[in-house]
Design a protein around this motif. Structure first.
Motif, PDB file in Angstrom:
ATOM      1  N   GLN A  82       0.822  -1.208   0.000  1.00 44.84           N
ATOM      2  CA  GLN A  82       0.000   0.000   0.000  1.00 44.84           C
ATOM      3  C   GLN A  82       0.858   1.261   0.000  1.00 44.84           C
ATOM      4  N   LEU A  83       2.091   1.168   0.460  1.00 45.56           N
ATOM      5  CA  LEU A  83       2.996   2.317   0.417  1.00 45.56           C
ATOM      6  C   LEU A  83       3.567   2.536  -0.980  1.00 45.56           C
TER       7      LEU A  83
ATOM      8  N   ASP B 119       2.210   1.192  -4.186  1.00 49.51           N
ATOM      9  CA  ASP B 119       1.158   1.453  -5.177  1.00 49.51           C
ATOM     10  C   ASP B 119       0.054   2.291  -4.550  1.00 49.51           C
ATOM     11  N   ARG B 120       0.234   3.594  -4.606  1.00 47.72           N
ATOM     12  CA  ARG B 120      -0.723   4.512  -4.005  1.00 47.72           C
ATOM     13  C   ARG B 120      -1.598   5.133  -5.076  1.00 47.72           C
TER      14      ARG B 120
ATOM     15  N   ASP C 208      -2.178   8.215  -5.590  1.00 44.85           N
ATOM     16  CA  ASP C 208      -1.596   9.456  -6.102  1.00 44.85           C
ATOM     17  C   ASP C 208      -0.296   9.234  -6.883  1.00 44.85           C
TER      18      ASP C 208
ATOM     19  N   TYR D 188       5.377   4.910  -5.748  1.00 49.73           N
ATOM     20  CA  TYR D 188       6.483   5.301  -4.885  1.00 49.73           C
ATOM     21  C   TYR D 188       7.495   4.171  -4.836  1.00 49.73           C
TER      22      TYR D 188
ATOM     23  N   SER E 166       8.504   9.440  -4.444  1.00 49.14           N
ATOM     24  CA  SER E 166       7.633   9.183  -5.588  1.00 49.14           C
ATOM     25  C   SER E 166       8.484   9.089  -6.848  1.00 49.14           C
TER      26      SER E 166
ATOM     27  N   TYR F 257       4.007   7.648   7.693  1.00 47.39           N
ATOM     28  CA  TYR F 257       3.681   6.813   6.541  1.00 47.39           C
ATOM     29  C   TYR F 257       3.268   5.399   6.957  1.00 47.39           C
TER      30      TYR F 257
ATOM     31  N   TYR G 233      -1.136   1.999   8.515  1.00 46.37           N
ATOM     32  CA  TYR G 233      -1.236   0.598   8.105  1.00 46.37           C
ATOM     33  C   TYR G 233      -0.796  -0.372   9.193  1.00 46.37           C
TER      34      TYR G 233
END
Length: 171
Positions: free
Chosen positions: A22-23, A25-26, A28, A31, A44, A84, A88
């Motif tokens: 999840q970090l 493939d965000r 926005d 990354y 990014s 960050y 999660y």
């Protein structure tokens, strides 16, 4: 900045936890993690492309420093990664003694996530769910239920006060 080797990626992902996807493939953008001078940065891909125009000897850092590799080859998270990782993470709770750099005793444990294994990396929260820092579970959830109140249940790794106490070492 260089890409991480497979061994280093494994060490970083083990410390961050199961929700590392999840970090990366965000919504926005995408990354990635990059390394410079044994420090791992979360950046990014857009910023990474822009930084490619800066000479390697002139680039101090980019993105957010997530941690560093020790001389023994282990990876340690920095407190700068807390914002960050906290959304999660599985939560455990403890407060004042942790903020002063001490380990957490069972008497200071408010709640712990079910199924937490021994030596698992954890995020420590205050009772009002404010992330305070990182630790390592000294006891599993089952062991915590049946242990003495003066037994250590979480080893201190980093806290929000540490950022101020050792700001000169983070860059």
């Amino acid at each position: 900045m260089k890409a991480l080797t497979d061994e280093k990626i494994k060490l970083v992902f083990e410390n961050i936890g199961a929700n590392v996807k999840q970090l990366i493939d965000r919504p926005d953008g995408t990354y990635c993690f990059r390394e410079q001078k044994n420090r791992v940065y979360y950046v990014s891909e857009k910023v990474l492309q822009l930084a490619a125009s800066v000479g390697r000897d002139r680039l101090v850092s980019m993105g957010t420093c997530f941690g560093k590799f020790t001389k023994t080859g282990k990876f340690r998270l920095h407190i700068t990664a807390l914002n960050y990782i906290a959304p999660y993470a599985q939560a455990t709770s403890a407060e004042q003694q942790f903020l002063y750099g001490h380990h957490v005793l069972k008497s200071g444990l408010g709640r712990i996530t079910e199924g937490t294994p021994r030596y698992q990396g954890v995020v420590v929260y205050s009772m009002n769910d404010t992330p305070l820092g990182f630790g390592v579970a000294a006891k599993s959830t089952a062991e915590c239920k049946h242990t003495d109140p003066l037994t250590m249940v979480c080893f201190h790794q980093a806290d929000v006060g540490e950022y101020i106490r050792s700001e000169h070492e983070l860059t």
